[in-house]
Design a protein around this motif. Structure first.
Motif, PDB file in Angstrom:
ATOM      1  N   GLY A 119      38.476  42.638  22.289  1.00 13.72           N
ATOM      2  CA  GLY A 119      38.166  41.219  22.419  1.00 13.72           C
ATOM      3  C   GLY A 119      39.112  40.505  23.356  1.00 13.72           C
ATOM      4  N   ASP A 120      40.410  40.845  23.281  1.00 15.65           N
ATOM      5  CA  ASP A 120      41.403  40.241  24.176  1.00 15.65           C
ATOM      6  C   ASP A 120      41.089  40.590  25.628  1.00 15.65           C
ATOM      7  OD1 ASP A 120      42.965  39.256  22.002  1.00 15.65           O
ATOM      8  OD2 ASP A 120      43.853  41.249  21.768  1.00 15.65           O
ATOM      9  N   LEU A 121      40.768  41.864  25.872  1.00 11.29           N
ATOM     10  CA  LEU A 121      40.482  42.310  27.233  1.00 11.29           C
ATOM     11  C   LEU A 121      39.230  41.641  27.780  1.00 11.29           C
ATOM     12  CD1 LEU A 121      41.292  46.113  26.841  1.00 11.29           C
ATOM     13  CD2 LEU A 121      42.670  44.394  28.039  1.00 11.29           C
ATOM     14  N   LEU A 122      38.250  41.409  26.920  1.00 11.95           N
ATOM     15  CA  LEU A 122      37.026  40.740  27.362  1.00 11.95           C
ATOM     16  C   LEU A 122      37.324  39.311  27.820  1.00 11.95           C
ATOM     17  CD1 LEU A 122      33.970  40.639  27.719  1.00 11.95           C
ATOM     18  CD2 LEU A 122      33.787  39.994  25.290  1.00 11.95           C
ATOM     19  N   LYS A 123      38.158  38.608  27.066  1.00 10.33           N
ATOM     20  CA  LYS A 123      38.520  37.232  27.435  1.00 10.33           C
ATOM     21  C   LYS A 123      39.263  37.216  28.777  1.00 10.33           C
ATOM     22  CE  LYS A 123      38.787  35.502  22.696  1.00 10.33           C
ATOM     23  NZ  LYS A 123      39.680  35.023  21.603  1.00 10.33           N
ATOM     24  N   MET A 124      40.147  38.192  28.967  1.00  7.13           N
ATOM     25  CA  MET A 124      40.863  38.267  30.244  1.00  7.13           C
ATOM     26  C   MET A 124      39.900  38.543  31.390  1.00  7.13           C
ATOM     27  SD  MET A 124      44.270  40.463  29.200  1.00  7.13           S
ATOM     28  CE  MET A 124      44.797  40.387  27.492  1.00  7.13           C
ATOM     29  N   ARG A 125      38.974  39.469  31.183  1.00  4.22           N
ATOM     30  CA  ARG A 125      38.000  39.804  32.241  1.00  4.22           C
ATOM     31  C   ARG A 125      37.126  38.605  32.582  1.00  4.22           C
ATOM     32  NH1 ARG A 125      37.262  44.578  29.351  1.00  4.22           N
ATOM     33  NH2 ARG A 125      35.240  43.882  28.567  1.00  4.22           N
ATOM     34  N   ASN A 126      36.696  37.883  31.560  1.00  2.00           N
ATOM     35  CA  ASN A 126      35.849  36.714  31.797  1.00  2.00           C
ATOM     36  C   ASN A 126      36.588  35.660  32.630  1.00  2.00           C
ATOM     37  OD1 ASN A 126      33.735  37.801  30.344  1.00  2.00           O
ATOM     38  ND2 ASN A 126      34.226  36.725  28.447  1.00  2.00           N
ATOM     39  N   ALA A 127      37.858  35.460  32.315  1.00  2.00           N
ATOM     40  CA  ALA A 127      38.657  34.486  33.074  1.00  2.00           C
ATOM     41  C   ALA A 127      38.850  34.964  34.510  1.00  2.00           C
ATOM     42  CB  ALA A 127      40.002  34.263  32.389  1.00  2.00           C
ATOM     43  N   LEU A 128      39.089  36.265  34.666  1.00  2.00           N
ATOM     44  CA  LEU A 128      39.250  36.834  36.012  1.00  2.00           C
ATOM     45  C   LEU A 128      37.991  36.629  36.849  1.00  2.00           C
ATOM     46  CD1 LEU A 128      41.071  40.287  35.664  1.00  2.00           C
ATOM     47  CD2 LEU A 128      41.795  38.319  37.023  1.00  2.00           C
ATOM     48  N   GLU A 129      36.858  36.849  36.240  1.00  2.00           N
ATOM     49  CA  GLU A 129      35.594  36.707  36.972  1.00  2.00           C
ATOM     50  C   GLU A 129      35.401  35.282  37.477  1.00  2.00           C
ATOM     51  OE1 GLU A 129      32.480  38.066  34.435  1.00  2.00           O
ATOM     52  OE2 GLU A 129      33.132  40.178  34.502  1.00  2.00           O
ATOM     53  N   VAL A 130      35.769  34.308  36.651  1.00  2.00           N
ATOM     54  CA  VAL A 130      35.634  32.908  37.080  1.00  2.00           C
ATOM     55  C   VAL A 130      36.557  32.628  38.258  1.00  2.00           C
ATOM     56  CG1 VAL A 130      35.950  30.500  36.399  1.00  2.00           C
ATOM     57  CG2 VAL A 130      34.913  32.123  34.797  1.00  2.00           C
ATOM     58  N   MET A 131      37.802  33.114  38.172  1.00  2.00           N
ATOM     59  CA  MET A 131      38.753  32.899  39.270  1.00  2.00           C
ATOM     60  C   MET A 131      38.257  33.549  40.559  1.00  2.00           C
ATOM     61  SD  MET A 131      42.604  33.146  37.644  1.00  2.00           S
ATOM     62  CE  MET A 131      42.356  34.349  36.352  1.00  2.00           C
TER      63      MET A 131
END
Length: 232
Positions: A119-131
């Motif tokens: 779950g933590d990694l998913l949140k990081m990936r989602n934020a990365l995608e937006v950036m």
């Protein structure tokens, strides 16, 4: 008699003077604060300045009001709110904030690499995608920047650390927006910052604590340089 120190705005100086009286024991818990008029005369400032300083101290839980009797020192005279100090220009010292972030976020990345879950990694990936997808939408990219670092701290699984980082993130939100705006004017635009975040993510995903710490250091040092600040 109360005496003013020298930093910051008049309101900050009055707050500091009253805090000093409390710390010294000259104003003890449950004791009555001098009146607005008395403080104005003692500190040689306007009553409006005193009024604003007293309001801040009440908001911080240092003073309490008793209807008809004035303001009193609370039973938690150190206060219930943490504030970052200001500089003589009335703004937070950015270099010191970056240095504090360096100390905090290196450790956070290291611990996150050891404790993160899916779950933590998913949140990081989602934020990365937006950036990565919105490098020129500074509002979106800076908010995603905050989300990315919050996800790292959340992965540390420490509620106290999370609460402190949430406070710090609020203080730094405007700075992150300015950082993304600055990046757009530099060679490569926002790509270097986006790449730095991606490298941090890769190290955390791989569970490599030392690599994650090294990436966090490189990111913070580079971010500071984009503001013209050299850390170390």
């Amino acid at each position: 008699m109360l005496q003013l120190a020298r930093p910051d705005s008049l309101v900050d100086r009055v707050v500091a003077a009253i805090r000093a009286e409390i710390s010294s024991g000259r104003l003890s818990a449950d004791s009555r604060l001098p009146t607005e008029h008395q403080l104005s005369e003692q500190l040689n400032v306007s009553r409006s300045v005193v009024r604003e300083a007293v309001s801040q101290l009440k908001a911080d839980g240092i003073l309490v009001s008793q209807r008809g009797n004035g303001s009193f020192i609370s039973r938690t005279p150190t206060g219930t709110v943490f504030r970052l100090p200001g500089t003589s220009r009335g703004a937070t010292d950015l270099a010191q904030l970056f240095e504090m972030r360096l100390w905090i976020e290196i450790q956070a990345a290291s611990v996150a690499a050891a404790r993160r879950n899916a779950g933590d990694l998913l949140k990081m990936r989602n934020a990365l995608e937006v950036m990565q997808e919105h490098p020129n939408d500074f509002t979106k990219s800076s908010a995603a920047d905050v989300d990315f670092h919050q996800a790292i701290v959340a992965a540390c699984k420490n509620d106290y650390f999370m609460a402190f980082h949430d406070f710090l993130g609020g203080q730094l939100a405007q700075g992150r927006l300015v950082a993304w705006q600055n990046s757009a004017r530099l060679p490569g635009g926002a790509r270097p910052a986006s790449n730095e975040h991606a490298m941090m993510y890769q190290a955390i995903e791989a569970g490599e604590s030392q690599a994650a710490a090294d990436c966090a250091r490189a990111h913070l040092e580079s971010a500071a340089l984009r503001f013209g600040i050299k850390l170390g």
